[in-house]
Design a protein around this motif. Structure first.
Motif, mmCIF file in Angstrom:
data_model
loop_
_atom_site.group_PDB
_atom_site.id
_atom_site.type_symbol
_atom_site.label_atom_id
_atom_site.label_comp_id
_atom_site.label_asym_id
_atom_site.label_seq_id
_atom_site.Cartn_x
_atom_site.Cartn_y
_atom_site.Cartn_z
ATOM 1 N N SER A 172 0.826 -1.204 0.000
ATOM 2 C CA SER A 172 0.000 0.000 0.000
ATOM 3 C C SER A 172 0.863 1.259 0.000
ATOM 4 O O SER A 172 0.639 2.181 -0.797
ATOM 5 C CB SER A 172 -0.924 -0.025 1.217
ATOM 6 O OG SER A 172 -1.576 1.200 1.377
ATOM 7 N N LEU A 173 1.859 1.318 0.867
ATOM 8 C CA LEU A 173 2.734 2.496 0.941
ATOM 9 C C LEU A 173 3.548 2.663 -0.335
ATOM 10 O O LEU A 173 3.738 3.773 -0.829
ATOM 11 C CB LEU A 173 3.680 2.387 2.141
ATOM 12 C CG LEU A 173 3.054 2.611 3.515
ATOM 13 C CD1 LEU A 173 4.022 2.209 4.614
ATOM 14 C CD2 LEU A 173 2.640 4.073 3.688
ATOM 15 N N ARG A 174 4.029 1.554 -0.867
ATOM 16 C CA ARG A 174 4.834 1.621 -2.095
ATOM 17 C C ARG A 174 4.013 2.157 -3.264
ATOM 18 O O ARG A 174 4.436 3.070 -3.985
ATOM 19 C CB ARG A 174 5.392 0.224 -2.417
ATOM 20 C CG ARG A 174 6.276 0.203 -3.651
ATOM 21 C CD ARG A 174 6.904 -1.156 -3.855
ATOM 22 N NE ARG A 174 5.953 -2.205 -4.135
ATOM 23 C CZ ARG A 174 5.328 -2.368 -5.306
ATOM 24 N NH1 ARG A 174 5.533 -1.524 -6.304
ATOM 25 N NH2 ARG A 174 4.499 -3.372 -5.483
ATOM 26 N N VAL A 175 2.811 1.628 -3.437
ATOM 27 C CA VAL A 175 1.939 2.057 -4.544
ATOM 28 C C VAL A 175 1.487 3.499 -4.348
ATOM 29 O O VAL A 175 1.475 4.291 -5.288
ATOM 30 C CB VAL A 175 0.726 1.100 -4.674
ATOM 31 C CG1 VAL A 175 -0.299 1.637 -5.655
ATOM 32 C CG2 VAL A 175 1.200 -0.283 -5.105
ATOM 33 N N PRO A 229 -9.251 0.524 4.656
ATOM 34 C CA PRO A 229 -9.860 0.306 3.340
ATOM 35 C C PRO A 229 -9.864 1.614 2.543
ATOM 36 O O PRO A 229 -10.117 2.680 3.104
ATOM 37 C CB PRO A 229 -11.294 -0.134 3.652
ATOM 38 C CG PRO A 229 -11.366 -0.332 5.123
ATOM 39 C CD PRO A 229 -10.170 0.279 5.751
ATOM 40 N N VAL A 230 -9.563 1.506 1.260
ATOM 41 C CA VAL A 230 -9.512 2.684 0.395
ATOM 42 C C VAL A 230 -10.848 2.838 -0.312
ATOM 43 O O VAL A 230 -11.381 1.876 -0.871
ATOM 44 C CB VAL A 230 -8.378 2.530 -0.654
ATOM 45 C CG1 VAL A 230 -8.378 3.695 -1.626
ATOM 46 C CG2 VAL A 230 -7.028 2.414 0.040
ATOM 47 N N ASP A 231 -11.393 4.043 -0.285
ATOM 48 C CA ASP A 231 -12.627 4.328 -1.013
ATOM 49 C C ASP A 231 -12.285 4.327 -2.497
ATOM 50 O O ASP A 231 -11.459 5.123 -2.953
ATOM 51 C CB ASP A 231 -13.158 5.705 -0.594
ATOM 52 C CG ASP A 231 -14.515 6.013 -1.202
ATOM 53 O OD1 ASP A 231 -14.898 5.358 -2.198
ATOM 54 O OD2 ASP A 231 -15.192 6.926 -0.700
#
Length: 198
Positions: free
Chosen positions: A18-21, A76-78
């Protein structure tokens, strides 16, 4: 053989990716910063290699965060895109995809005013590739020596190293456009951002 996932290792793996992307970083970039092999990082993210405690400090540093942050569950990402509308020179563009650092192609819903009928003396040229799909109206596309009318339901794609410009033929045009950062900058040079209508 993949390691059996535990809540902590699964959290760290998801957080790493998640952090990398989020930062638009490749596996190669993070691996280089953390001084580990890129295949090791790939296997850590996918669960094919056991995650050890000594992996955490260099990976956290490579991502500009802390070990505590790596251990924090991923929120969670919207998935909804809430981009603003930008207007310039008879074009209105609504972002249909998120803009991330290092991300290539972007999608827009583009509206071309009926008054956008006069091409500039010198047609723009820039690195990249563009793809347009006309939803409504008739789009005029100047591409090199060609002067084309693109009808609703038709699509075009072309290298933007070819001089090009698009405008309206006999009324406003709505289209879906996909292009890279250079295309966005050229078509919206000095563009004005406005709030997206509800």
């Amino acid at each position: 053989m993949p390691e059996e996932a535990t809540p902590v290792t699964e959290t760290v793996r998801r957080r790493l990716r998640s952090l990398r992307v989020e930062q638009g970083l490749t596996l190669e970039a993070v691996a280089s910063r953390a001084a580990i092999d890129v295949s090791t990082l790939s296997r850590l993210e996918s669960g094919k290699r056991r995650l050890a405690l000594d992996h955490l400090p260099p990976l956290a540093a490579a991502l500009g965060t802390s070990v505590d942050d790596l251990l924090r569950p991923v929120e969670p990402v919207d998935p909804r895109v809430r981009g603003g509308v930008r207007r310039c020179a008879g074009l209105e563009m609504l972002a249909l995809s998120r803009h991330h650092a290092g991300m290539g192609l972007q999608a827009f819903k583009m509206t071309i005013d009926r008054e956008r009928i006069d091409p500039p003396t010198e047609l723009p040229v820039h690195p990249g590739h563009e793809w347009l799909y006309v939803l409504h109206g008739r789009l005029r596309l100047l591409l090199g020596e060609q002067d084309l009318v693109i009808e609703p339901g038709e699509a075009v794609e072309f290298s933007t190293l070819e001089p090009h410009w698009f405008g309206a033929v006999d009324g406003p045009v709505e289209a879906i456009a996909i292009f890279g950062p250079d295309g966005e900058r050229v078509h919206l040079r000095d563009g004005v951002a406005v709030d997206q209508a509800a």
